[in-house]
Structures are given as C-alpha cells and as structure tokens.
Design a protein around this motif. Structure first.
Motif, short mmCIF file in Angstrom:
data_model
loop_
_atom_site.label_atom_id
_atom_site.label_comp_id
_atom_site.label_asym_id
_atom_site.label_seq_id
_atom_site.Cartn_x
_atom_site.Cartn_y
_atom_site.Cartn_z
N LEU A 1 0.81 -1.21 0.00
CA LEU A 1 0.00 0.00 0.00
C LEU A 1 0.85 1.27 0.00
CD1 LEU A 1 -2.83 -0.97 2.52
CD2 LEU A 1 -3.12 -0.44 0.09
N LEU A 2 2.07 1.18 0.46
CA LEU A 2 2.95 2.35 0.50
C LEU A 2 3.42 2.68 -0.92
CD1 LEU A 2 5.08 1.37 3.62
CD2 LEU A 2 3.39 3.22 3.51
N PRO A 3 3.19 3.90 -1.42
CA PRO A 3 3.63 4.24 -2.78
C PRO A 3 5.13 4.06 -2.99
CG PRO A 3 2.12 5.91 -1.92
CD PRO A 3 2.46 4.99 -0.77
N GLU A 4 5.89 4.27 -1.91
CA GLU A 4 7.35 4.14 -2.03
C GLU A 4 7.79 2.70 -2.20
OE1 GLU A 4 6.34 7.79 0.36
OE2 GLU A 4 5.71 5.68 0.32
N ILE A 5 6.93 1.76 -1.90
CA ILE A 5 7.26 0.33 -2.03
C ILE A 5 6.44 -0.29 -3.16
CG2 ILE A 5 7.34 -1.92 -0.89
CD1 ILE A 5 7.80 -0.50 1.75
N GLY A 6 5.15 -0.44 -2.96
CA GLY A 6 4.31 -1.01 -4.00
C GLY A 6 4.68 -2.45 -4.33
N ALA A 7 4.09 -2.98 -5.38
CA ALA A 7 4.35 -4.36 -5.78
C ALA A 7 5.78 -4.53 -6.27
CB ALA A 7 3.36 -4.78 -6.86
N ALA B 1 18.14 -0.87 6.25
CA ALA B 1 18.46 -1.94 5.30
C ALA B 1 17.39 -2.02 4.21
CB ALA B 1 18.57 -3.28 6.02
N VAL B 2 16.13 -1.93 4.59
CA VAL B 2 15.04 -1.95 3.61
C VAL B 2 15.14 -0.74 2.68
CG1 VAL B 2 12.54 -1.72 3.34
CG2 VAL B 2 13.47 -3.35 4.99
N LYS B 3 15.39 0.44 3.25
CA LYS B 3 15.55 1.65 2.43
C LYS B 3 16.67 1.49 1.41
CE LYS B 3 15.91 5.51 4.63
NZ LYS B 3 16.36 6.43 5.70
N GLU B 4 17.79 0.94 1.87
CA GLU B 4 18.93 0.77 0.97
C GLU B 4 18.59 -0.21 -0.15
OE1 GLU B 4 21.87 2.30 0.85
OE2 GLU B 4 21.43 3.57 2.58
N GLN B 5 17.89 -1.28 0.17
CA GLN B 5 17.53 -2.27 -0.84
C GLN B 5 16.56 -1.70 -1.87
OE1 GLN B 5 19.98 -4.28 -0.48
NE2 GLN B 5 18.90 -6.20 -0.37
N LEU B 6 15.72 -0.78 -1.45
CA LEU B 6 14.73 -0.20 -2.34
C LEU B 6 15.19 1.11 -2.98
CD1 LEU B 6 11.47 -0.79 -0.26
CD2 LEU B 6 12.32 -2.13 -2.20
N GLY B 7 16.24 1.71 -2.42
CA GLY B 7 16.70 3.00 -2.94
C GLY B 7 15.72 4.12 -2.65
N ILE B 8 15.09 4.10 -1.47
CA ILE B 8 14.13 5.13 -1.11
C ILE B 8 14.63 5.93 0.08
CG2 ILE B 8 12.17 3.80 -1.99
CD1 ILE B 8 11.47 3.06 0.90
N GLY B 9 14.10 7.13 0.23
CA GLY B 9 14.43 7.95 1.38
C GLY B 9 15.86 8.47 1.34
N LEU C 1 12.33 -6.69 -2.54
CA LEU C 1 12.66 -7.21 -1.22
C LEU C 1 12.71 -8.73 -1.24
CD1 LEU C 1 10.51 -4.91 1.12
CD2 LEU C 1 12.93 -4.70 0.55
N ARG C 2 11.78 -9.34 -1.94
CA ARG C 2 11.76 -10.80 -2.03
C ARG C 2 13.00 -11.33 -2.73
NH1 ARG C 2 6.70 -13.24 -5.13
NH2 ARG C 2 7.74 -12.10 -6.83
N ALA C 3 13.54 -10.57 -3.65
CA ALA C 3 14.74 -10.98 -4.38
C ALA C 3 16.03 -10.62 -3.65
CB ALA C 3 14.75 -10.36 -5.78
N ALA C 4 15.93 -9.87 -2.54
CA ALA C 4 17.10 -9.36 -1.84
C ALA C 4 17.63 -10.36 -0.82
CB ALA C 4 16.76 -8.05 -1.14
N SER C 5 18.89 -10.15 -0.43
CA SER C 5 19.51 -10.97 0.60
C SER C 5 20.29 -10.09 1.56
CB SER C 5 20.45 -12.01 -0.03
OG SER C 5 21.48 -11.39 -0.78
N VAL C 6 20.18 -10.38 2.85
CA VAL C 6 20.84 -9.60 3.89
C VAL C 6 21.54 -10.55 4.85
CG1 VAL C 6 20.55 -8.00 5.83
CG2 VAL C 6 19.19 -7.70 3.74
N LEU C 7 22.79 -10.23 5.18
CA LEU C 7 23.56 -10.98 6.16
C LEU C 7 23.52 -10.26 7.49
CD1 LEU C 7 25.53 -13.41 6.63
CD2 LEU C 7 27.39 -11.82 6.11
N VAL C 8 23.09 -10.95 8.55
CA VAL C 8 23.02 -10.37 9.89
C VAL C 8 24.16 -10.95 10.72
CG1 VAL C 8 21.62 -10.06 11.95
CG2 VAL C 8 20.52 -10.12 9.69
N ILE C 9 25.07 -10.08 11.13
CA ILE C 9 26.21 -10.50 11.95
C ILE C 9 25.85 -10.31 13.41
CG2 ILE C 9 28.65 -10.14 12.47
CD1 ILE C 9 28.33 -10.99 9.64
N GLY C 10 25.78 -11.42 14.15
CA GLY C 10 25.44 -11.36 15.56
C GLY C 10 23.94 -11.46 15.76
N VAL C 11 23.48 -12.54 16.39
CA VAL C 11 22.05 -12.72 16.64
C VAL C 11 21.80 -12.45 18.11
CG1 VAL C 11 20.07 -14.22 16.26
CG2 VAL C 11 22.09 -14.49 14.83
#
Length: 262
Positions: free
Chosen positions: A23-29, A215-223, A35-45
């Motif tokens: 629903l967010l115009p900055e994201i959309g389908a 991280a989401v912003k960087e993957q989408l190139g928004i903001g 995001l579904r095609a993206a991958s993120v490595l989390v160091i330290g859980v």
C-alpha cells in the motif's frame, strides 16, 4: 521471454502478508518484489541482531543469513527478543531460524554457526547484497567493515550501551566513509560490553528496528541514506542527535590500496 525487472507474481498469501507494505507508494508491488529478491547478512544474533532479523523477515527479505557461534543464555532474554525460555541452551542461529520460519515461511533463512572472523568474512559477505552488523566488539566490527569494503557491499552498523545507541550506514563504494573512518584505532577498552556496563533491553529494540528500516531503504533505494551521518539516541534524555561523518583519505579500511571504495 526474460525481463530485467523483478518477478511481480505473488501468491494470494503473499499479497495478504505484505499488503501494508504494498500500500505504500514508495514500495508497491515492484518494491515488494525487490525485497523478495534481496539478501541480507546479519552479523550477531543478539540484542541488535534479533530485532533486525525479525523485521527483515516480516518485511519479506527473501534470503537472510545469520552469523553467530553462541548459544542462548537466560541472561539474553531481557533483550534478545527472538528467543524464549525454551530456547536456553540451543545454538542462537538454530533457535533464531526456527522463529523466523514460524514468522514467515515464505523466506529462506541460512545459518552460519561460526565466529565472524576476518579469514572467512570475504566469502560470506560477498554472498549477500547487504550486511547488518550487530556484533558487540570492535575487532569484529572492523573485520566486517573491511570485508564489506572489499566486496563492495553496503554495511548498516549499530551499537548500544546502557541507555544509548547509535547507527550509521557505510557505503564507501558510493563515496562515503567506512566504519574505520569513524573508529580507526578503537579497542575493546574503549567501550565495555553490556555484560559489564549493562543495557536497557528496549534500547536494543529501537536501534535494531532502525537498522532493519535502513536496510530496507537501501535495498529499495528510497528515502535519505544515513551514509555520512552518525545518528545517536539518548533514551534517558529522549533525544536524537546527528553528526556528520567525513571519509578519511588515509583510512586503513577504505583508503588507497585497500581494494574498496571509489
């Protein structure tokens, strides 16, 4: 027939699951497909990595890697919200993967029950699009930063202590500073761990949620990126402060001859 864009085919369950994102115009389908095609490595859980991983999974990041060699301890439960009492004694990455799959079975979670050391970080970092570092010591943070520079990966880094936290995004491949530009000579004596100094659990939640957002912003190139800025939060004063970060032309991490940056 092939296309250069993301796959926009969603199941009914995915559409319902991610409807508030879409629903967010900055994201959309299109953004959700990215995001579904993206991958993120989390160091330290831990205190930071737990909320980071939860929000990335909930957002629909398609592949999440978890790096931690520790097991869940009872003292972790005050802040490490991926775990519960039944998790005590289990490997953190194992318990975390089970929780993330329960939250979102649509994503892939890869576990790396290893200590994040320089010798293996290049290959690991290079296998993901972006890195979120929630480790609790300078040696690991510097090693992760160095690997991110060499592999041209964006690094979102957070840190917490007592009632305070900080976050920044490092993109030397796009002209910004790296982590070593901020802390070139830091040692473990400069910042005691939470086991010694203490930490309010909710502080890790705030900074971890911010890391996931960046991280989401960087993957989408928004903001607006946090590149070149250090954002600090003092919970007791209820105050945010932002400091400009300049790239060090002589930085041992991203300067000339380091194999990264621009």
């Amino acid at each position: 027939m092939t296309t250069d864009g993301p796959d926009l085919s969603f199941s009914r369950a995915e559409i319902e699951r991610y409807s508030r994102n879409i629903l967010l115009p900055e994201i959309g389908a299109v953004g959700q497909a990215r995001l579904r095609a993206a991958s993120v490595l989390v160091i330290g859980v831990g205190g930071l990595g737990a909320p980071v991983a939860l929000y990335l999974a909930a957002a629909g990041i398609g592949r999440i890697g978890l790096v931690d060699d520790d097991t869940v301890d009872l003292s972790n439960l005050q802040r490490q919200i991926l775990f519960d009492t039944a998790s005590v004694g289990r490997p953190k990455v194992e318990a975390a993967a089970a929780r993330l799959h329960a939250l979102n079975p649509e994503i892939a979670v890869e576990t790396h029950r290893i200590r994040a050391e320089a010798a293996m970080l290049d290959a690991l970092v290079g296998a993901y699009d972006l890195v979120c570092d929630g480790s609790d010591n300078f040696a690991t943070r510097q090693a992760v930063s160095d690997a991110a520079v060499r592999r041209g990966r964006t690094l979102v880094s957070g840190a917490v202590q007592r009632f305070e936290g900080q976050i920044s995004t490092f993109r030397p491949q796009k002209g910004g500073p790296c982590y070593r530009c901020l802390y070139p000579d830091a040692t473990e004596d400069d910042a005691p761990r939470c086991g010694d100094a203490g930490i309010l659990g909710s502080v890790t939640g705030v900074i971890g949620a911010m890391m996931a957002t960046e991280a989401v912003k960087e993957q989408l190139g928004i903001g607006e990126s946090l590149q070149g800025r250090l954002l600090c939060w003092d919970a007791l004063a209820a105050q945010f402060r932002s400091f400009a970060l300049a790239r060090d032309p002589h930085c041992p991490g991203c300067g000339p001859g380091c194999g990264g940056g621009s």
